[in-house]
Design a protein around this motif. Structure first.
Motif, PDB file in Angstrom:
ATOM      1  N   LEU A   2     -40.211  12.957 -26.816  1.00  0.00           N
ATOM      2  CA  LEU A   2     -39.500  13.082 -25.547  1.00  0.00           C
ATOM      3  C   LEU A   2     -39.385  14.537 -25.116  1.00  0.00           C
ATOM      4  N   TYR A   3     -39.181  15.434 -26.088  1.00  0.00           N
ATOM      5  CA  TYR A   3     -39.021  16.840 -25.728  1.00  0.00           C
ATOM      6  C   TYR A   3     -40.359  17.491 -25.387  1.00  0.00           C
ATOM      7  N   TYR A   4     -41.307  17.456 -26.346  1.00  0.00           N
ATOM      8  CA  TYR A   4     -42.565  18.162 -26.137  1.00  0.00           C
ATOM      9  C   TYR A   4     -43.548  17.373 -25.276  1.00  0.00           C
ATOM     10  N   GLY A   5     -43.609  16.075 -25.487  1.00  0.00           N
ATOM     11  CA  GLY A   5     -44.581  15.283 -24.766  1.00  0.00           C
ATOM     12  C   GLY A   5     -44.177  14.966 -23.347  1.00  0.00           C
ATOM     13  N   VAL A   6     -42.872  14.716 -23.139  1.00  0.00           N
ATOM     14  CA  VAL A   6     -42.402  14.292 -21.811  1.00  0.00           C
ATOM     15  C   VAL A   6     -41.771  15.450 -21.044  1.00  0.00           C
ATOM     16  N   ILE A   7     -40.682  16.001 -21.573  1.00  0.00           N
ATOM     17  CA  ILE A   7     -39.905  16.979 -20.809  1.00  0.00           C
ATOM     18  C   ILE A   7     -40.695  18.254 -20.539  1.00  0.00           C
ATOM     19  N   LEU A   8     -41.367  18.795 -21.562  1.00  0.00           N
ATOM     20  CA  LEU A   8     -42.081  20.058 -21.381  1.00  0.00           C
ATOM     21  C   LEU A   8     -43.471  19.886 -20.784  1.00  0.00           C
ATOM     22  N   CYS A   9     -44.140  18.790 -21.110  1.00  0.00           N
ATOM     23  CA  CYS A   9     -45.526  18.649 -20.667  1.00  0.00           C
ATOM     24  C   CYS A   9     -45.690  17.715 -19.480  1.00  0.00           C
ATOM     25  N   SER A  10     -45.064  16.536 -19.531  1.00  0.00           N
ATOM     26  CA  SER A  10     -45.411  15.478 -18.580  1.00  0.00           C
ATOM     27  C   SER A  10     -44.490  15.359 -17.385  1.00  0.00           C
ATOM     28  N   ALA A  11     -43.267  15.848 -17.476  1.00  0.00           N
ATOM     29  CA  ALA A  11     -42.269  15.577 -16.444  1.00  0.00           C
ATOM     30  C   ALA A  11     -42.730  16.056 -15.069  1.00  0.00           C
ATOM     31  N   SER A  12     -43.175  17.306 -14.979  1.00  0.00           N
ATOM     32  CA  SER A  12     -43.577  17.853 -13.684  1.00  0.00           C
ATOM     33  C   SER A  12     -44.806  17.142 -13.131  1.00  0.00           C
ATOM     34  N   LEU A  13     -45.753  16.821 -14.013  1.00  0.00           N
ATOM     35  CA  LEU A  13     -46.966  16.142 -13.574  1.00  0.00           C
ATOM     36  C   LEU A  13     -46.670  14.693 -13.189  1.00  0.00           C
ATOM     37  N   PHE A  14     -45.681  14.082 -13.829  1.00  0.00           N
ATOM     38  CA  PHE A  14     -45.254  12.735 -13.427  1.00  0.00           C
ATOM     39  C   PHE A  14     -44.691  12.765 -12.006  1.00  0.00           C
ATOM     40  N   SER A  15     -43.897  13.790 -11.708  1.00  0.00           N
ATOM     41  CA  SER A  15     -43.345  13.911 -10.355  1.00  0.00           C
ATOM     42  C   SER A  15     -44.451  14.062  -9.321  1.00  0.00           C
ATOM     43  N   VAL A  16     -45.516  14.810  -9.701  1.00  0.00           N
ATOM     44  CA  VAL A  16     -46.640  14.981  -8.790  1.00  0.00           C
ATOM     45  C   VAL A  16     -47.366  13.656  -8.572  1.00  0.00           C
TER      46      VAL A  16
END
Length: 542
Positions: free
Chosen positions: A413-427
């Motif tokens: 959740l921290y490295y895979g989602v919050i740091l890496c994927s969150a911004s790209l998910f919003s895009v």
């Protein structure tokens, strides 16, 4: 023994049975010297980081493929809103925990921790300072902060040289002359280059330096008497400690001992890391990334026991039981946590040291080089993150089920989602209105449209939360770090506006690093020293 006389093989200290009693001197000596040969490095491309990459790609593209997989526009829409709401909630909670931590730091900085334990307490602080091509001006700033400690005379400073360090003899002589009377003792172990089945990394150097320090302590009868209470601290060459760091660490450790805390030798102590060491001289990607990392350390890593970061402390008992560092691990902090979990067969606790520590941000001598060094650093973080995931999955059979599940969830959740994927998910969620242009929600009042909620949760609320981060930066610079930064208000506003774009760039670089690791395997795990061009430019008070 010289580097040429040392057997050219990498090795790990054998781990001990997991129990919570103190270690005898004979056990420490035996297990510091009893080594096992490492298996050859696995250069295969079929590694578990491929699964890591696959899951992240699935998450990033979720707003697109779920529309076709579910054949339901409303269902996909509510999933997207739920994820965006959760991401906003995580940032909000990180800010709340950070504010709480800043209050603790303020109290910890003014507290006289030494009154809680006797002055003749037999405790030694063993500091592992790994050095390769680091600028000696920066290294001396770090050692100066150690010499200014209220418990400096308890410090055994281990200058862990890499054998390829340029001008090593001259550097050693400089440190001996300048700091000979400042500490309990200083030693200079040299980590040989090219050991079999080992990668060049901070973890390998720290592993060698700590084992040599243990042998040094055990060779002297007087020093040997204090071996049951030795605290180990590892840090980078660009670390500025608050003057009460080791005082606060000593007090908390001894309090745990006094309270018979069963987890005292399964604990890693972590102080909040701030990157405000001439941070105002850096470009906006470096500055924003530094602020985000400080926030995440205070607001997520420490409160949720995710993992230590860069500079942390632990008992020698834990290190001996866990088997020291694994010299094949690229990322030393997460790698150490995993190695200790495997060695002790227990979950490792992260505990706050209530004083600040400053770490130097990556920097170049020009704006372009600044951005280049930022890219190199972020790419290295990403490769280390995915490589540690492979190490973790391989070792799952040797870990308790509950500890494995908790760590895997928090780590992903921290490295895979919050740091890496969150911004790209919003895009990627921005493409959803194109896939379902006729979606209507009857409960929405007119003239609101479904995509308005996406804009609210995916753009407006995150931007407001980023604004609070910049306010906190001003607060901790003035009230926690006593640092004056030269940042005009318009520049701050510009950096605030550029924060979401920086987060997207950060995510893209990390995603690219996962792809590089997937294509190159273990060969991608090459440690390159980050540039620190601005650290020595301006004197900055601790």
């Amino acid at each position: 023994m010289t580097a040429e006389e040392i057997p050219r093989t990498a090795s790990l200290a054998e781990s001990l049975p997991s129990d919570d009693g103190e270690l005898s001197s004979s056990i420490i000596v035996r297990h510091a010297q009893r080594l096992k040969r490492l298996k050859p490095l696995n250069f295969s491309l079929l590694r578990w980081n491929l699964l890591w990459l696959f899951i992240i790609l699935c998450f990033i593209t979720l707003p697109i493929w779920l529309r076709f997989a579910s054949q339901s526009c409303p269902g996909t829409y509510y999933v997207i809103l739920s994820v965006l709401f959760w991401l906003d909630l995580v940032w909000f909670l990180a800010l709340i925990f950070s504010i709480h931590t800043l209050i603790k730091l303020k109290y910890g900085m003014v507290t006289d921790h030494k009154i809680t334990y006797p002055a003749d307490t037999p405790l030694i602080h063993l500091i592992i300072l790994t050095i390769y091509k680091d600028d000696m001006g920066v290294v001396c700033r770090t050692i100066d902060s150690l010499a200014e400690q209220t418990e400096a005379k308890r410090i055994l400073l281990v200058m862990a040289w890499e054998s390829r360090t340029p001008e090593r003899d001259e550097r050693t002589e400089l440190i001996q002359k300048r700091y000979a009377d400042k500490f309990y003792s200083i030693i200079f172990p040299v980590h040989p280059y090219g050991l079999e089945n080992e990668i060049a990394s901070k973890a390998a150097n720290a592993n060698w330096g700590l084992r040599e320090a243990v042998r040094y302590l055990m060779a002297d009868e007087d020093k040997k008497k204090n071996i049951n209470h030795v605290m180990v601290t590892t840090c980078d060459a660009d670390t500025l400690f608050h003057a009460k760091y080791f005082e606060a660490l000593t007090a908390d450790y001894l309090q745990c001992i006094k309270n018979n805390d069963p987890s005292v030798h399964r604990t890693i102590w972590q102080a909040p890391l701030f990157y405000n060491w001439n941070l105002d001289q850096n470009s906006f990607p470096v500055r924003i990334t530094g602020l985000v990392r400080s926030l995440m350390t205070m607001g997520l890593l420490i409160p949720y026991n995710v993992n230590p970061m860069s500079c942390f402390s632990f008992s020698l008992t834990l290190a001996v039981r866990g088997g020291y560092w694994h010299p094949q691990i690229f990322m030393d902090d997460v790698g150490y946590l995993l190695t200790m979990m495997i060695g002790t067969q227990r979950r490792i606790r992260i505990r706050l040291v209530p004083v600040p520590v400053r770490s130097g941000p990556t920097s170049g001598d020009t704006w372009l080089n600044d951005a280049k060094e930022w890219y190199i650093q972020v790419r290295r973080w990403g490769i280390g993150t995915a490589d540690n995931f492979h190490y973790f999955v391989v070792k799952i059979p040797r870990l308790p089920i509950m500890a494995s599940c908790i760590f895997a969830l928090g780590y992903f959740l921290y490295y895979g989602v919050i740091l890496c994927s969150a911004s790209l998910f919003s895009v990627s969620s921005g493409f959803f209105p194109l896939l379902c242009p006729k979606l209507e929600l009857h409960w929405l009042p007119k003239p609101f449209e479904p995509f308005h909620l996406q804009i609210l949760l995916g753009i407006i609320i995150p931007q407001l939360l980023y604004g609070i981060l910049f306010i906190l930066d001003a607060i901790w610079c003035r009230w926690t770090l006593n640092v004056k930064e030269d940042i005009f208000i318009l520049r701050n506003i510009l950096h605030w506006i550029l924060t979401p774009f920086t987060m997207i760039a950060l995510s893209c670089v990390q995603l690219w690093s996962y792809i590089v690791l997937a294509l190159q395997g273990k060969k991608a795990c090459i440690h390159k020293v980050a540039g620190k061009a601005t650290l020595a430019q301006i004197h900055s008070e601790v």
